[in-house]
Design a protein around this motif. Structure first.
Motif, PDB file in Angstrom:
ATOM      1  N   MET A 126     -83.575  79.284  37.741  1.00  0.00           N
ATOM      2  CA  MET A 126     -83.156  77.968  37.275  1.00  0.00           C
ATOM      3  C   MET A 126     -82.017  77.532  38.185  1.00  0.00           C
ATOM      4  O   MET A 126     -80.860  77.913  38.006  1.00  0.00           O
ATOM      5  N   ASN A 127     -82.382  76.776  39.219  1.00  0.00           N
ATOM      6  CA  ASN A 127     -81.424  76.404  40.255  1.00  0.00           C
ATOM      7  C   ASN A 127     -80.576  75.241  39.774  1.00  0.00           C
ATOM      8  O   ASN A 127     -81.056  74.116  39.611  1.00  0.00           O
ATOM      9  N   THR A 128     -79.307  75.507  39.558  1.00  0.00           N
ATOM     10  CA  THR A 128     -78.387  74.491  39.050  1.00  0.00           C
ATOM     11  C   THR A 128     -77.470  73.933  40.123  1.00  0.00           C
ATOM     12  O   THR A 128     -76.831  72.909  39.916  1.00  0.00           O
ATOM     13  N   GLY A 129     -77.388  74.600  41.280  1.00  0.00           N
ATOM     14  CA  GLY A 129     -76.376  74.228  42.254  1.00  0.00           C
ATOM     15  C   GLY A 129     -76.871  73.609  43.543  1.00  0.00           C
ATOM     16  O   GLY A 129     -76.200  72.774  44.134  1.00  0.00           O
ATOM     17  N   SER A 132     -81.675  70.470  47.607  1.00  0.00           N
ATOM     18  CA  SER A 132     -82.845  70.094  48.383  1.00  0.00           C
ATOM     19  C   SER A 132     -84.066  69.806  47.513  1.00  0.00           C
ATOM     20  O   SER A 132     -84.428  70.599  46.633  1.00  0.00           O
ATOM     21  N   VAL A 133     -84.733  68.680  47.776  1.00  0.00           N
ATOM     22  CA  VAL A 133     -85.949  68.336  47.038  1.00  0.00           C
ATOM     23  C   VAL A 133     -87.078  69.311  47.335  1.00  0.00           C
ATOM     24  O   VAL A 133     -88.056  69.382  46.569  1.00  0.00           O
ATOM     25  N   GLU A 134     -86.962  70.081  48.423  1.00  0.00           N
ATOM     26  CA  GLU A 134     -88.041  71.004  48.764  1.00  0.00           C
ATOM     27  C   GLU A 134     -88.213  72.100  47.721  1.00  0.00           C
ATOM     28  O   GLU A 134     -89.254  72.749  47.661  1.00  0.00           O
ATOM     29  N   LEU A 135     -87.200  72.300  46.880  1.00  0.00           N
ATOM     30  CA  LEU A 135     -87.326  73.271  45.789  1.00  0.00           C
ATOM     31  C   LEU A 135     -88.461  72.905  44.840  1.00  0.00           C
ATOM     32  O   LEU A 135     -89.082  73.785  44.229  1.00  0.00           O
ATOM     33  N   THR A 136     -88.741  71.607  44.710  1.00  0.00           N
ATOM     34  CA  THR A 136     -89.833  71.175  43.836  1.00  0.00           C
ATOM     35  C   THR A 136     -90.917  70.399  44.586  1.00  0.00           C
ATOM     36  O   THR A 136     -91.843  69.883  43.964  1.00  0.00           O
ATOM     37  N   GLU A 137     -90.798  70.340  45.911  1.00  0.00           N
ATOM     38  CA  GLU A 137     -91.802  69.648  46.714  1.00  0.00           C
ATOM     39  C   GLU A 137     -92.551  70.661  47.593  1.00  0.00           C
ATOM     40  O   GLU A 137     -93.336  71.433  47.091  1.00  0.00           O
ATOM     41  N   SER A 138     -92.301  70.712  48.876  1.00  0.00           N
ATOM     42  CA  SER A 138     -93.106  71.551  49.772  1.00  0.00           C
ATOM     43  C   SER A 138     -92.978  73.037  49.470  1.00  0.00           C
ATOM     44  O   SER A 138     -93.893  73.810  49.767  1.00  0.00           O
ATOM     45  N   HIS A 146     -85.735  73.430  39.011  1.00  0.00           N
ATOM     46  CA  HIS A 146     -84.593  72.732  39.614  1.00  0.00           C
ATOM     47  C   HIS A 146     -83.959  71.888  38.526  1.00  0.00           C
ATOM     48  O   HIS A 146     -84.553  70.920  38.070  1.00  0.00           O
ATOM     49  N   TYR A 147     -82.717  72.203  38.145  1.00  0.00           N
ATOM     50  CA  TYR A 147     -82.212  71.773  36.840  1.00  0.00           C
ATOM     51  C   TYR A 147     -81.247  70.590  36.839  1.00  0.00           C
ATOM     52  O   TYR A 147     -81.328  69.742  35.956  1.00  0.00           O
ATOM     53  N   VAL A 148     -80.283  70.490  37.730  1.00  0.00           N
ATOM     54  CA  VAL A 148     -79.169  69.552  37.558  1.00  0.00           C
ATOM     55  C   VAL A 148     -79.330  68.253  38.339  1.00  0.00           C
ATOM     56  O   VAL A 148     -79.154  67.166  37.798  1.00  0.00           O
ATOM     57  N   TYR A 149     -79.626  68.332  39.611  1.00  0.00           N
ATOM     58  CA  TYR A 149     -79.718  67.151  40.469  1.00  0.00           C
ATOM     59  C   TYR A 149     -80.542  67.513  41.694  1.00  0.00           C
ATOM     60  O   TYR A 149     -80.797  68.688  41.959  1.00  0.00           O
ATOM     61  N   ASP A 150     -80.978  66.506  42.463  1.00  0.00           N
ATOM     62  CA  ASP A 150     -81.553  66.789  43.769  1.00  0.00           C
ATOM     63  C   ASP A 150     -81.168  65.678  44.747  1.00  0.00           C
ATOM     64  O   ASP A 150     -80.540  64.681  44.370  1.00  0.00           O
TER      65      ASP A 150
END
Length: 405
Positions: A126-129, A132-138, A146-150
């Motif tokens: 659960m990545n809070t810090g 990068s949008v790549e955590l949920t894209e490529s 991906h929890y807090v912001y991107d």
């Protein structure tokens, strides 16, 4: 390699909220263990760091200290902003120490490396810090959240507001790693979509102390706005040095594309006043956020950043998903998390999408003047709410392969 490994075994007493009969699946290895992997000593220490460990411990205590009849444990370590160090710690935690979930990872290179490794070992992250949008894209993964912001959400409020107020041309000072590049590129997209132009960019290494050459390049570009695609101590140093060079006084504007409450505190209101930025959380937004933040302050000596508040929220909802699913195995817990509506002091009507993105509202904040501030941490005004539907890449447009399954 792992200089600051800390193991904290939280309260074992079973309170009413956390107690439950052991379900058929139960705890898969006799315990429920959560690893907080963060920058404990470097440029991002104030953003997440030791405060993230406190937030995770608060969540465990509030949950009741146990789940499925098993004690909940928190372990923590310093990833030193190095992907190889982080991967080594994560591998040891999962293989030897039987850690069930990892949270934190306030560095995109670290986050991407750990998410890929953990998902391959059927472990939830659960990545809070990291941003990068790549955590949920490529590079999305079966068990990565991906929890807090991107870096898609951050410019939606900030860049939009600045372009609408005359900041048509931009030049970027970019942190030279995955996060900085992603933030620059996504901000550039917003600027161009609104009819603005990007005049150039210069890349600065992580933990740069002297931004003078980068600021001079940005200033000489003549751009209306100097976009700071960096974070933490790098943002603080670049803003301080820009002010000492008189860049703002000569008419150019600074845009902090990722600014945390601790950054504003470090800068001081005289320097930061009027700065606008996008955030997922502010401690003084409502009564519920104030109540939790005051508890955190009493333990940490500072009000929480959005990341620290997000750690508590992520850990609490993870534990709720274990309880509801009757197992701490990754598959049923991830399924349960995807079915839950997330609501607490941090998030309202949040949803974890198929690609792992936790979709939720964001906020455009503005730093107060010294005259407007009424107390030591009274630093921001919330200017507007950015609905989740506007803040994030629509799930229908996601490049994540999991969305199409």
């Amino acid at each position: 390699m792992n200089k600051s490994l800390v193991t904290a075994v939280c309260a074992a007493g079973v309170a009413a909220f956390g107690s439950t009969a052991l379900a058929a699946d139960g705890a898969t290895n006799g315990s429920v263990k959560i690893g907080v992997l963060s920058d404990m000593s470097g440029v991002y220490k104030a953003i997440e760091g030791p405060g993230a460990v406190i937030a995770a411990e608060m969540a465990v205590e509030d949950f009741g200290g146990s789940v499925l009849g098993e004690e909940i444990e928190i372990v923590s370590a310093d990833h030193q902003n190095k992907a190889d160090v982080a991967s080594s710690i994560a591998r040891r935690w999962i293989d030897r120490d039987k850690v069930d979930m990892l949270v934190g990872m306030d560095n995109s290179a670290v986050g991407l490396a750990v998410q890929g490794l953990a998902s391959g070992k059927d472990t939830i992250t659960m990545n809070t810090g990291a941003g990068s949008v790549e955590l949920t894209e490529s590079q999305c993964s079966k068990y990565g959240i991906h929890y807090v912001y991107d870096t898609y959400a951050l410019p939606v409020g900030t860049a939009t507001a600045m372009v609408e107020n005359g900041g048509k041309s931009w030049f970027f000072i970019t942190a030279d790693y995955a996060f900085g590049h992603s933030l620059r590129d996504n901000t550039s997209r917003v600027v161009k979509e609104m009819g603005g132009e990007v005049m150039g960019s210069v890349e600065a290494p992580l933990s740069t102390t002297d931004f003078s050459s980068y600021l001079l390049q940005a200033s000489s570009s003549g751009a209306d706005v100097i976009g700071l695609a960096n974070a933490g101590g790098d943002t603080v140093n670049s803003i301080k040095q820009a002010n000492s060079f008189g860049i703002v006084q000569r008419g150019q504007k600074l845009a902090g594309m990722l600014v945390f409450l601790t950054d504003v505190k470090a800068l001081g209101l005289d320097t930061a006043k009027g700065l606008q930025f996008t955030t997922a959380f502010y401690w003084d937004r409502n009564e519920e956020s104030r109540k939790w933040s005051q508890r955190f302050f009493e333990k940490h000596g500072a009000m929480p950043t959005m990341v620290q508040a997000g750690v508590y929220s992520a850990v609490m909802h993870y534990l709720e998903a274990i309880k509801a699913s009757g197992s701490d195995a990754a598959a049923p817990v991830r399924k349960q998390l995807g079915e839950m509506e997330l609501n607490d002091f941090f998030v309202q009507n949040g949803k974890i999408e198929a690609n792992g993105l936790m979709s939720h509202d964001m906020y455009l904040a503005k730093v107060k003047t010294p005259e407007e501030s009424e107390s030591d941490w009274d630093l921001l005004d919330i200017v507007s709410t950015i609905p989740a539907a506007d803040a994030y890449i629509p799930i229908s447009e996601s490049a994540c392969s999991l969305v199409k399954q």
